[in-house]
Scaffold this active site. Structure first.
Site, short mmCIF file in Angstrom:
data_model
loop_
_atom_site.label_atom_id
_atom_site.label_comp_id
_atom_site.label_asym_id
_atom_site.label_seq_id
_atom_site.Cartn_x
_atom_site.Cartn_y
_atom_site.Cartn_z
N VAL A 9 0.87 -1.17 0.00
CA VAL A 9 0.00 0.00 0.00
C VAL A 9 0.91 1.23 0.00
O VAL A 9 2.10 1.13 0.32
CB VAL A 9 -0.96 0.03 1.22
CG1 VAL A 9 -2.03 -1.04 1.09
CG2 VAL A 9 -0.21 -0.09 2.52
N SER A 10 0.36 2.37 -0.36
CA SER A 10 1.19 3.56 -0.55
C SER A 10 1.51 4.33 0.72
O SER A 10 2.51 5.02 0.79
CB SER A 10 0.51 4.51 -1.54
OG SER A 10 0.37 3.87 -2.77
N SER A 11 0.65 4.26 1.73
CA SER A 11 0.90 5.05 2.93
C SER A 11 0.64 4.25 4.20
O SER A 11 -0.03 3.23 4.18
CB SER A 11 0.03 6.31 2.92
OG SER A 11 -1.33 5.96 2.93
N GLN A 14 -2.89 3.10 5.40
CA GLN A 14 -3.64 2.14 4.60
C GLN A 14 -3.33 0.72 5.09
O GLN A 14 -2.31 0.47 5.71
CB GLN A 14 -3.27 2.27 3.12
CG GLN A 14 -3.70 3.58 2.51
CD GLN A 14 -3.24 3.70 1.07
OE1 GLN A 14 -2.09 3.42 0.76
NE2 GLN A 14 -4.14 4.11 0.20
#
Length: 185
Positions: A9-11, A14
């Site tokens: 996931v990007s962050s 999340q």
């Protein structure tokens, strides 16, 4: 043969829960980082762990890489070592055998992921530029208000030390130095 999963996931806020949630794996790796680079701790550990005969399961192509060259490089390296790569969402499986249709699909979807990442970055730059033009404060909220800074300036003129004032306001000395420099009287 081991079934290995990689999730990304990007962050930090999340969760990877929805990715490959209905499957069980012998070993699992994950990252909470951008796919703009392959230099991610979870991916690095995964690539070091995985061996010939293993299957790498990834939810979707954009979870592995958002750069077409990186995507092709990772898949080619893995399949060259006898590792199967399975992208579940796209239902694409790469074994190292020639499969022009799978390669075309990977290249198309990889290019779309790269394009999408470029659009996200462009929108972000535009939003930051607009916010700056509108005079909005970007980043974390200031720890010291303008009134606090004026009060600190007055107390400094009266001979108090930065260390004492930092302790008094519950901030670091560096915060006071930077705030005084940033906000001139």
């Amino acid at each position: 043969m081991a079934n290995v999963s990689y999730r990304r996931v990007s962050s930090i806020d999340q969760k990877t829960d929805r990715q490959l949630d209905d499957l069980t794996f012998d070993k699992e790796f994950s990252d909470k980082a951008s796919a703009g680079t392959t230099n991610r701790p979870g991916l690095t550990a995964c690539l070091e762990y995985i061996r010939e005969g293993d299957i790498l399961h990834v939810h979707s192509i954009d979870r592995l890489c958002r750069n077409l060259a990186d995507l092709q490089g990772v898949v080619t390296d893995l399949t060259g070592k006898g590792i199967t790569v399975h992208f579940h969402k796209e239902n694409l499986i790469f074994t190292g055998e020639k499969n022009p249709m799978n390669n075309l699909m990977m290249q198309l979807l990889g290019a779309v992921a790269e394009f999408e990442k470029a659009l996200i970055n462009e929108r972000q730059r535009e939003g930051i530029a607009k916010a700056k033009a509108d005079g909005k404060h970007l980043g974390r909220a200031a720890k010291l208000s303008a009134e606090n800074l004026q009060f600190i300036r007055n107390r400094l003129k009266e001979g108090e030390t930065i260390a004492y004032l930092a302790d008094d306001f519950g901030v670091s000395r560096q915060t006071i130095y930077q705030s005084l420099k940033r906000v001139q009287p």
